[in-house]
Design a protein around this motif. Structure first.
Motif, PDB file in Angstrom:
ATOM      1  N   ASN A 290     -13.318 -14.944  48.852  1.00 16.54           N
ATOM      2  CA  ASN A 290     -14.545 -14.593  49.588  1.00 16.54           C
ATOM      3  C   ASN A 290     -15.736 -15.014  48.741  1.00 16.54           C
ATOM      4  OD1 ASN A 290     -16.774 -13.355  50.824  1.00 16.54           O
ATOM      5  ND2 ASN A 290     -15.530 -11.668  51.585  1.00 16.54           N
ATOM      6  N   ARG A 291     -16.353 -16.135  49.084  1.00 17.58           N
ATOM      7  CA  ARG A 291     -17.423 -16.718  48.265  1.00 17.58           C
ATOM      8  C   ARG A 291     -18.577 -15.740  48.053  1.00 17.58           C
ATOM      9  NH1 ARG A 291     -17.077 -22.405  48.018  1.00 17.58           N
ATOM     10  NH2 ARG A 291     -19.293 -22.505  47.502  1.00 17.58           N
TER      11      ARG A 291
ATOM     12  N   TRP B 230     -18.602 -12.681  47.439  1.00 18.08           N
ATOM     13  CA  TRP B 230     -18.382 -11.702  46.389  1.00 18.08           C
ATOM     14  C   TRP B 230     -18.039 -12.326  45.045  1.00 18.08           C
ATOM     15  CZ3 TRP B 230     -19.768  -6.829  47.030  1.00 18.08           C
ATOM     16  CH2 TRP B 230     -19.894  -6.350  48.341  1.00 18.08           C
TER      17      TRP B 230
END
Length: 383
Positions: free
Chosen positions: A159-160, A162
């Motif tokens: 998940n980019r 995060w």
């Protein structure tokens, strides 16, 4: 609840992903830990208050953020003659230019007329040195840096959004498990420290002008584009006047520029915030409230950054800016006909050159602009 959750997410990501960049910029300008804490506190307060006020007034998700590219510019620059008071004077001049851009549309159009490849190349040159910090950290403090880079890389795949907050969390955990915090270091109430501005022409030309240009080109204009892409008639003039005036007031307490947000604006202005575009402004208000909450933690964040190895903080900041560097390089080199002026601008801006007290960002834009004019915009340069 959908708007509330997205607003909280925008506030968390906006703070955690780039506060290290802002603190690195303050440190490079010669700010003391107390002045840096004051600057971070006032920036969070401005982001929260202006975001809430503009969103409430115009009933649209107007997100406000600090200038992350501006922080990177400061971090890559040498402290000006006169120290942090001279930097504060430059902050005031840059804020005045933002207000002028909001009041006088021809001035804003003149800024927009700066060729995008040159503006992007200047930004890329400014970002390069800080983006090399993770590599230096892996070589210098591998026991601290490798877990941080590894966590960032894994979360980048999952998940980019995060990736950088995960890197911040792992950096804090690695530092606490290793050297640990000094005794007695904990939460401290926020406090503002007045900084009397000092105006030096070298700081005005070498810091204020590049700070204004990168903020307009990399934050305000993309933020405006995000709002328009989601169907909002963004109030550019009032937003520039409000953020510029707020930045001027915040500069007296060590803050740099605040501006229209781009990434967090996309979180608050998109359909994920609410199916009804007329209700998405609530998400921006909640994000603003989150920033007001983070203002209470600014002193603790600054104390941690001061206690941690500088190379570790720079590594986290560099990871946060890799995406911005990639985007700037892509925009700078998109057209073959303008690649040579853009590369010249990039190299000079990245060189660290300082002439007459004026930093490399200004000279890079000047060198790229001279080549752009000499070769003819839109005309293929000779090989």
């Amino acid at each position: 609840m959908q708007s509330v959750v997205m607003g909280l997410l925008a506030g968390l990501v906006g703070f955690a992903s780039s506060f290290a960049v802002v603190l690195a910029g303050f440190a490079a300008m010669g700010a003391s830990p107390a002045q840096a804490a004051s600057g971070l506190t006032v920036l969070c307060a401005l982001m929260g208050g202006l975001g809430i006020g503009l969103s409430w007034r115009f009933r649209m998700p107007v997100s406000v953020a600090w200038s992350t590219p501006g922080g990177a510019l400061l971090a890559a620059s040498a402290a000006p003659e006169g120290g942090f008071p001279a930097a504060v004077g430059a902050f005031l001049v840059a804020a005045g230019l933002v207000v002028a851009a909001g009041l006088f549309r021809p001035f804003a159009r003149a800024v927009e007329a700066i060729p995008r490849p040159l503006a992007a190349a200047m930004l890329a040159g400014v970002l390069l040195d800080l983006c090399l910090a993770p590599v230096r950290a892996v070589g210098g403090i591998p026991w601290l840096a490798l877990p941080v880079v590894g966590a960032w890389a894994v979360m980048l795949r999952l998940n980019r959004l995060w990736a950088v907050p995960a890197a911040v969390a792992v950096a804090a955990a690695a530092f606490l498990a290793g050297p640990g915090l000094p005794a007695g270091l904990g939460w401290s109430a926020p406090s503002l420290e007045f900084v009397r501005p000092d105006f030096h022409w070298g700081a005005v030309v070498g810091i204020a002008l590049p700070l204004f240009l990168v903020t307009m080109a990399s934050q305000n204009l993309p933020g405006l584009a995000v709002l328009r892409a989601n169907g909002y008639a963004a109030p550019l003039g009032p937003a520039l006047v409000a953020t510029g005036a707020g930045s001027a007031a915040g500069a007296l307490f060590g803050g740099q520029l605040v501006n229209l947000a781009a990434i967090t604006a996309a979180l608050c202005a998109g359909p994920e915030a609410h199916p009804d575009p007329a209700r998405r402004w609530v998400a921006a208000v909640v994000a603003g409230a989150a920033y007001l909450g983070f203002a209470l933690l600014a002193g603790t964040a600054t104390a941690f950054a001061a206690a941690a190895p500088p190379l570790l903080i720079q590594a986290v900041a560099g990871l946060a800016l890799l995406g911005a560097l990639a985007g700037a390089l892509r925009a700078a080199l998109a057209e073959e006909a303008t690649q040579v002026p853009a590369v010249a601008c990039f190299l000079v801006a990245a060189s660290g050159l300082s002439v007459a007290g004026i930093g490399a960002a200004f000279w890079g834009l000047l060198a790229g602009g001279a080549l752009w004019w000499g070769l003819g915009a839109g005309r293929a340069p000779p090989r």
